[in-house]
Each structure stands twice: as C-alpha cells, then as structure tokens.
Design an enzyme around this catalytic site. Structure first.
Site, PDB file in Angstrom:
ATOM      1  N   ASP A  44       0.838  -1.194  -0.078  1.00 31.18           N
ATOM      2  CA  ASP A  44      -0.085   0.180  -0.111  1.00 31.18           C
ATOM      3  C   ASP A  44       0.922   1.329   0.117  1.00 31.18           C
ATOM      4  O   ASP A  44       2.227   1.150  -0.357  1.00 31.18           O
ATOM      5  CB  ASP A  44      -0.986  -0.093   1.295  1.00 31.18           C
ATOM      6  CG  ASP A  44      -0.353   0.068   2.491  1.00 31.18           C
ATOM      7  OD1 ASP A  44       0.912   0.369   2.563  1.00 31.18           O
ATOM      8  OD2 ASP A  44      -0.898  -0.232   3.508  1.00 31.18           O
ATOM      9  N   LYS A  64      -5.565   2.100  -0.863  1.00 31.51           N
ATOM     10  CA  LYS A  64      -6.903   2.804  -0.948  1.00 31.51           C
ATOM     11  C   LYS A  64      -6.856   4.349  -1.147  1.00 31.51           C
ATOM     12  O   LYS A  64      -8.008   4.792  -0.546  1.00 31.51           O
ATOM     13  CB  LYS A  64      -7.716   2.385   0.405  1.00 31.51           C
ATOM     14  CG  LYS A  64      -7.881   0.989   0.362  1.00 31.51           C
ATOM     15  CD  LYS A  64      -8.604   0.552   1.864  1.00 31.51           C
ATOM     16  CE  LYS A  64      -9.042  -1.026   1.822  1.00 31.51           C
ATOM     17  NZ  LYS A  64      -8.096  -2.006   1.307  1.00 31.51           N
TER      18      LYS A  64
END
Length: 85
Positions: A44, A64
């Site tokens: 991430d 995200k």
C-alpha cells in the site's frame, strides 16, 4: 539461514511484513530476507518505494488512497491466487 533455505521454507506461505511508515530503515533483517525471495508482494501507500526497488517479485498495489480502491475481498482473491502459483 541463507536466502535459498528461506525460499524452500516459503513455498505456499504468506508473510505479513510491516515495513514501518515510509522508512526503509525500520525493515527488519528477516523481513528483508522474506521480501528478497517473495514471488508476489501486495503493498500500500505506506511502504518506502526503495524497499520495492530491491525486490524481484511481482509487486501489486492494494492501497486505498486517491481513486484507486482495492476491497478486502479483492485482496483475499489475490492472496488465494498467489498461493496457487
């Protein structure tokens, strides 16, 4: 333990490696050895890009932030797929 020994031990295994927030200096020696022989790395936004630069694995972004959103179901599917390869 050599990288070859570690590779033999890792077939069909999944490791969760915390790399510290944006700082490659926080990576442990064991985590570095695991990443060095990994086939797939799901990562991430918090990983220092220099860590990925040292890896030969297929690196797949699952963050995200911004407009890119990877659901937990999708991440689970990626993990299942990677274990079969």
């Amino acid at each position: 333990m050599t990288a070859t020994d570690l590779h033999c031990d890792m077939r069909g295994r999944i490791y969760l490696v915390g790399a510290g927030a944006w700082c490659a200096d926080f990576l442990t020696l064991r985590a570095g050895a695991v990443l060095k022989v990994a086939s797939f790395i799901l990562y991430d936004d918090l990983i220092d890009s220099s860590i990925l630069d040292r890896c030969d694995a297929e690196c797949i972004y699952v963050g995200k932030r911004n407009e890119s959103v990877t659901t937990l179901d999708r991440i689970g599917s990626m993990i299942s797929y990677s274990r079969l390869r």
